[in-house]
Design a protein around this motif. Sequence first.
Motif, PDB file in Angstrom:
ATOM      1  N   PRO A 212       2.366  -0.020 -11.862  1.00  8.92           N
ATOM      2  CA  PRO A 212       1.659   0.368 -10.606  1.00  8.92           C
ATOM      3  C   PRO A 212       0.487  -0.649 -10.382  1.00  8.92           C
ATOM      4  O   PRO A 212       0.358  -1.254  -9.198  1.00  8.92           O
ATOM      5  CB  PRO A 212       1.515   1.763 -10.693  1.00  8.92           C
ATOM      6  N   ALA A 213      -0.242  -0.883 -11.445  1.00 11.95           N
ATOM      7  CA  ALA A 213      -1.691  -1.737 -11.413  1.00 11.95           C
ATOM      8  C   ALA A 213      -0.907  -3.134 -11.045  1.00 11.95           C
ATOM      9  O   ALA A 213      -1.471  -3.857 -10.169  1.00 11.95           O
ATOM     10  CB  ALA A 213      -2.301  -1.547 -12.620  1.00 11.95           C
ATOM     11  N   PHE A 214       0.134  -3.606 -11.773  1.00 12.67           N
ATOM     12  CA  PHE A 214       0.610  -4.717 -11.755  1.00 12.67           C
ATOM     13  C   PHE A 214       1.219  -4.997  -9.991  1.00 12.67           C
ATOM     14  O   PHE A 214       0.812  -6.049  -9.478  1.00 12.67           O
ATOM     15  CB  PHE A 214       1.632  -5.229 -12.549  1.00 12.67           C
ATOM     16  N   PHE A 215       1.948  -4.081  -9.661  1.00  7.18           N
ATOM     17  CA  PHE A 215       2.641  -4.211  -8.346  1.00  7.18           C
ATOM     18  C   PHE A 215       1.488  -4.276  -7.100  1.00  7.18           C
ATOM     19  O   PHE A 215       1.684  -4.828  -6.085  1.00  7.18           O
ATOM     20  CB  PHE A 215       3.545  -3.284  -7.981  1.00  7.18           C
ATOM     21  N   CYS A 216       0.324  -3.759  -7.407  1.00  2.00           N
ATOM     22  CA  CYS A 216      -0.629  -3.290  -6.351  1.00  2.00           C
ATOM     23  C   CYS A 216      -2.159  -3.959  -6.665  1.00  2.00           C
ATOM     24  O   CYS A 216      -2.853  -4.026  -6.033  1.00  2.00           O
ATOM     25  CB  CYS A 216      -0.966  -1.774  -6.248  1.00  2.00           C
ATOM     26  N   GLY A 217      -2.084  -4.709  -7.742  1.00  6.57           N
ATOM     27  CA  GLY A 217      -3.073  -5.828  -7.891  1.00  6.57           C
ATOM     28  C   GLY A 217      -4.509  -5.427  -8.041  1.00  6.57           C
ATOM     29  O   GLY A 217      -5.402  -5.714  -7.822  1.00  6.57           O
ATOM     30  N   ILE A 218      -4.216  -4.292  -9.173  1.00  9.05           N
ATOM     31  CA  ILE A 218      -5.498  -3.587  -9.492  1.00  9.05           C
ATOM     32  C   ILE A 218      -5.570  -3.606 -11.171  1.00  9.05           C
ATOM     33  O   ILE A 218      -4.828  -4.225 -11.539  1.00  9.05           O
ATOM     34  CB  ILE A 218      -5.879  -2.271  -9.137  1.00  9.05           C
ATOM     35  N   PHE A 219      -6.775  -2.892 -11.704  1.00 11.12           N
ATOM     36  CA  PHE A 219      -6.593  -3.007 -13.136  1.00 11.12           C
ATOM     37  C   PHE A 219      -6.189  -1.624 -13.579  1.00 11.12           C
ATOM     38  O   PHE A 219      -6.462  -0.533 -12.966  1.00 11.12           O
ATOM     39  CB  PHE A 219      -8.187  -3.310 -13.809  1.00 11.12           C
ATOM     40  N   GLY A 220      -5.692  -1.606 -14.701  1.00  9.53           N
ATOM     41  CA  GLY A 220      -5.279  -0.274 -15.273  1.00  9.53           C
ATOM     42  C   GLY A 220      -5.042  -0.466 -16.977  1.00  9.53           C
ATOM     43  O   GLY A 220      -4.905  -1.415 -17.492  1.00  9.53           O
TER      44      GLY A 220
ATOM     45  N   VAL B 261       5.331   0.281  -5.153  1.00  8.67           N
ATOM     46  CA  VAL B 261       4.021   0.208  -5.629  1.00  8.67           C
ATOM     47  C   VAL B 261       4.203   0.478  -7.219  1.00  8.67           C
ATOM     48  O   VAL B 261       3.254   0.609  -7.714  1.00  8.67           O
ATOM     49  CB  VAL B 261       3.335   1.304  -4.951  1.00  8.67           C
ATOM     50  N   GLY B 262       5.453   0.800  -7.691  1.00 13.27           N
ATOM     51  CA  GLY B 262       5.669   1.158  -9.094  1.00 13.27           C
ATOM     52  C   GLY B 262       5.271   2.485  -9.213  1.00 13.27           C
ATOM     53  O   GLY B 262       5.178   3.289  -8.430  1.00 13.27           O
ATOM     54  N   GLY B 263       5.788   2.995 -10.339  1.00 12.40           N
ATOM     55  CA  GLY B 263       5.621   4.338 -11.095  1.00 12.40           C
ATOM     56  C   GLY B 263       5.606   4.619 -12.431  1.00 12.40           C
ATOM     57  O   GLY B 263       5.598   3.615 -13.108  1.00 12.40           O
TER      58      GLY B 263
ATOM     59  N   GLU C  51       4.135 -15.459  -1.787  1.00 11.65           N
ATOM     60  CA  GLU C  51       4.644 -14.446  -0.641  1.00 11.65           C
ATOM     61  C   GLU C  51       3.529 -13.454  -0.156  1.00 11.65           C
ATOM     62  O   GLU C  51       3.676 -12.436   0.460  1.00 11.65           O
ATOM     63  CB  GLU C  51       5.913 -13.849  -1.056  1.00 11.65           C
ATOM     64  N   GLY C  52       2.082 -13.528  -1.062  1.00 19.76           N
ATOM     65  CA  GLY C  52       1.497 -12.463  -0.293  1.00 19.76           C
ATOM     66  C   GLY C  52       1.200 -11.481  -1.454  1.00 19.76           C
ATOM     67  O   GLY C  52       0.719 -10.382  -1.193  1.00 19.76           O
ATOM     68  N   LEU C  53       2.062 -11.518  -2.335  1.00 20.54           N
ATOM     69  CA  LEU C  53       2.126 -10.083  -3.503  1.00 20.54           C
ATOM     70  C   LEU C  53       1.456 -10.102  -4.435  1.00 20.54           C
ATOM     71  O   LEU C  53       1.221 -11.425  -5.215  1.00 20.54           O
ATOM     72  CB  LEU C  53       3.576  -9.777  -3.566  1.00 20.54           C
ATOM     73  N   PRO C  54       0.905  -9.151  -5.201  1.00 17.84           N
ATOM     74  CA  PRO C  54       0.206  -9.260  -6.431  1.00 17.84           C
ATOM     75  C   PRO C  54       0.779  -9.838  -7.589  1.00 17.84           C
ATOM     76  O   PRO C  54       2.087  -9.450  -7.751  1.00 17.84           O
ATOM     77  CB  PRO C  54      -0.388  -7.824  -6.585  1.00 17.84           C
TER      78      PRO C  54
END
Length: 529
Positions: A234-242, A203-205, A488-491
């Motif tokens: 983490p925003a990148f790996f999980c597909g959100i905004f940061g 998920v990143g860190g 692969e279905g990853l963000p």
Amino acid sequence: MAVAKHVQTVFSWLLTLLGWVFVPLTNYLFSRWYDKTVRTVQPVEDEVLLKSATEIARKIRSRELRAEDVMSASIARVQRVQGLVNAVVAPRYEDAIVEARELDKKLDADSSAEEFSETNMPFLGVPLSVKEAFAVKGMPNCSGLVSRKDYRSTQDCPVVERLRRAGAIPFCMTNISELCMWYESANRVYGRTSNPYNTSRIVGGSSGGEAANIASGAAVLGVGSDIGGSIRMPAFFCGIFGHRSSRGLVPNEGQFPMATGSEVDLLSTGPMCRYAEDLLPMLKVMSANNKQAQLDEKVDVTKLTIYNIEDDGGGLLVSRVDPQLKQAQARAVHYLQTSLGATVKNTSISKFKYAIDMWGAKMTKSGGKSFCDYMRGDQGEVNPLKELLLWLVGRSKHTLPAIALGLFEKGDHLLENVNKRALKSFDKMEEEITTLLDENSVLIYPTHPKIAPYHNQPLLYPFNWAYTGLFNTMGLPVTAIPLGLSREGLPMGMQIVAGMNYDRVSIAVAEELARAKVAEWVNPGAGLD
């Protein structure tokens, strides 16, 4: 000099050749190990959890929604996905329900009271997730350090206090990497957090628990911090905004560990969220409407110049950008140019390839408290070599990345000349970037070269955070945005970099891409049969 240059060229080719063999081999081995146990969280189905924070607050204010029901829905979602992702490390559910219930009573009595207005409480009744590194009264604040695991905060940190005043209700604390200094969120206190889109992936860190909690649909708002990319990765790996805010715009106080010396110039606190429309309202609250960034000024994205860079220029220690990420970035840039009319200039900045050296030199010369001091807690400085030996026999209380950073820190004196050259390169790069970025321009750049790796795989690519750490050295505002899912279905995603105190500009670009659905969060598991 000619001989040295020849040796460097040969070394570069050897590393490239090694990469052609090493990367596919490790990917194959990791996939064989992890893909047997892949899980994806079920999609969010509760309509309340699919709304932005600003919309939830409006509906609570108008009494279309009750704060207690919204809180209950968020808590239920955490409980549903927690066994898969392990994002939440300390719940605050009972207190949060009580606070939501009390708010409902006040609103039932007079919801039109000025104190509940959108101006005063833009996040009225919205559940808030908080990275465990931040102080929340009565909650743990150890950042994964075993010697500090029993510590409890006696008061809220400034950003949490401000978000509370704006109506948000903290309901949980989320996982981090040990002492917030690695790009996978795992530690000896809380364990490892997994990606909602594929539990075999990171998920990143260090704000990984926040990103996973938001991406899974359990939270809509979160608080993160970033000294080398800890919001943006983490925003990148999980597909959100940061958003990594401009240097000094948002208070960093109340975190553990807290940057000291000139390290504070690299650290930034900022918002993490599922919907772009929440970024600017969150930043206004967290910065207390700091006038230096003029956050209320409108931005005309059609008049911007977009400087587009697709990779770092070929640094030896950093992976090349995945072709899927380049394609996703190209699509976003194409939209800005053809649909909005922004001016796009494809460019490159040669010194970007030295990001690792520049970040390392900045940290080494900061004069701040050593990482080994933090590792020991209040018991003096830890011996990283001893900890490595203990780790090899399963007896260390620290993670391998933390131990490795401690070892690198002990060898800093061997890099004196490298650091001097890096700081000279930094001065030249900063001057070039300062000239490039103003209120009418942004720079677009990859967030990370690889789509979410498997757990532990970052140990094989320890310097891939160079793409984010680069901008910490300059203290610039950067908005990380999601760009859909890979094959692969990853963000996937990218960074939008603005000039100092032009946070509103990078956020405006993110908002435009979100309106066009070029940049948006994807409900995890939504494509499952």
